[in-house]
Design an enzyme around this catalytic site. Sequence first.
Site, PDB file in Angstrom:
ATOM      1  N   ARG A 238       4.327  -5.802   3.356  1.00 53.78           N
ATOM      2  CA  ARG A 238       5.469  -5.763   2.509  1.00 53.78           C
ATOM      3  C   ARG A 238       5.399  -7.345   2.002  1.00 53.78           C
ATOM      4  O   ARG A 238       5.296  -8.376   2.802  1.00 53.78           O
ATOM      5  CB  ARG A 238       7.086  -5.909   3.409  1.00 53.78           C
ATOM      6  CG  ARG A 238       7.272  -4.252   3.583  1.00 53.78           C
ATOM      7  CD  ARG A 238       7.294  -3.593   2.381  1.00 53.78           C
ATOM      8  NE  ARG A 238       7.552  -1.945   2.644  1.00 53.78           N
ATOM      9  CZ  ARG A 238       6.619  -0.998   2.849  1.00 53.78           C
ATOM     10  NH1 ARG A 238       5.243  -1.366   2.677  1.00 53.78           N
ATOM     11  NH2 ARG A 238       6.870   0.039   3.095  1.00 53.78           N
ATOM     12  N   GLU A 267       8.010  -5.932  -7.808  1.00 52.21           N
ATOM     13  CA  GLU A 267       7.077  -4.912  -8.163  1.00 52.21           C
ATOM     14  C   GLU A 267       7.523  -4.021  -9.200  1.00 52.21           C
ATOM     15  O   GLU A 267       8.479  -3.591  -9.164  1.00 52.21           O
ATOM     16  CB  GLU A 267       6.368  -3.990  -7.071  1.00 52.21           C
ATOM     17  CG  GLU A 267       5.710  -4.854  -5.905  1.00 52.21           C
ATOM     18  CD  GLU A 267       5.258  -3.928  -4.609  1.00 52.21           C
ATOM     19  OE1 GLU A 267       5.458  -2.829  -4.770  1.00 52.21           O
ATOM     20  OE2 GLU A 267       4.914  -4.544  -3.771  1.00 52.21           O
ATOM     21  N   HIS A 286      -0.073  -2.445  -4.797  1.00 53.16           N
ATOM     22  CA  HIS A 286       0.526  -1.737  -3.887  1.00 53.16           C
ATOM     23  C   HIS A 286      -0.201  -0.215  -3.699  1.00 53.16           C
ATOM     24  O   HIS A 286       0.446   0.697  -3.732  1.00 53.16           O
ATOM     25  CB  HIS A 286       1.999  -1.537  -4.058  1.00 53.16           C
ATOM     26  CG  HIS A 286       2.397  -1.208  -2.878  1.00 53.16           C
ATOM     27  ND1 HIS A 286       3.972  -1.704  -2.498  1.00 53.16           N
ATOM     28  CD2 HIS A 286       2.190  -0.674  -1.688  1.00 53.16           C
ATOM     29  CE1 HIS A 286       4.244  -1.216  -1.478  1.00 53.16           C
ATOM     30  NE2 HIS A 286       3.297  -0.786  -1.037  1.00 53.16           N
TER      31      HIS A 286
END
Length: 319
Positions: A238, A267, A286
């Site tokens: 994370r 993001e 991601h």
Amino acid sequence: MKLSCAVLDDYQDVALRTADWSSLADAVDVEVFHEHIDDEDALVETLGKHEIVVIMRERTPFPRSVLARLPQLRLLVTTGMGNASVDMAAAAEQGVVVCGTGGLMPPTAELTWALLLGLARSVPAETASLRAGGQWQRSVGTDIDGSTLGVIGLGRIGRHVAKIGQAFGMDVVAWSQNLTAEAAAGAGVRLASSKEELLEVSDFVTIHLVLSDRSRGLLGAPEFARMRPTAYLINTSRGPIVDEDALVDALRAGRIAGAGIDVFAVEPLPADHPFRSLPNVLATPHLGYVTRKTYDIFFREAVEDIAAFVAGSPVRKLN
């Protein structure tokens, strides 16, 4: 009257093709959104008519402030069986059922190694130079065999990453706040005496922790100062576990050799973020969980969650 379902953040336009949604056709109308909706007002306006919302991991957060403005919402389905970006208590207070899905562990571990190996052998720079007709052989690679891998967090993913490191002939050390010597030994690795020791001895440091108050900002300027100037940091866990500003400073100053990053504080990553342009960063958007098998599970079980809710017997409830 049919219920209305929104599927958010289907970046690759695969949600409807990955699972059989036809079983819901008599009871639910499905609308898919491919572009991320970052603005809270726009999100609330978009979801105003939907009783069911399917979200992909933490791409779109559902804090109390959003849930309170969606009085029609009855079911929120998150892919995975945990989602820190959803206020579960607020959902329960509002009478919103939150359900999850299964998932897979290996894909994130595999991407960790893609980033690590790409950095060690300068794959992006060498590939770009080759394609552009530039210098033949620009770099000298970093050896994996015989180097030290520091694993921060030895849960399911961390153990899998450690196992692969051992297969590469690496010396693997691990650390987390609650990790014991017995648990480390059970995974075949050595427990570092402290976070600082792990950082000081490792050639590659990889993070595999759940984001919490204890892990947020765990690595910052003091930690990067402990790392070797030849060492690399990998984060597929994370973004907020790492102080991004401090990491940018360390990368620019050459205090560490480079970083492989798949997760970010914001993001999608802002267009002007330094991670997009720093030459010693290998960044991916991601992708840790983004594989065919994972998506098959996510969307198939999301359909099952909706069908069970419509039938009055929700499954895989999280609140």
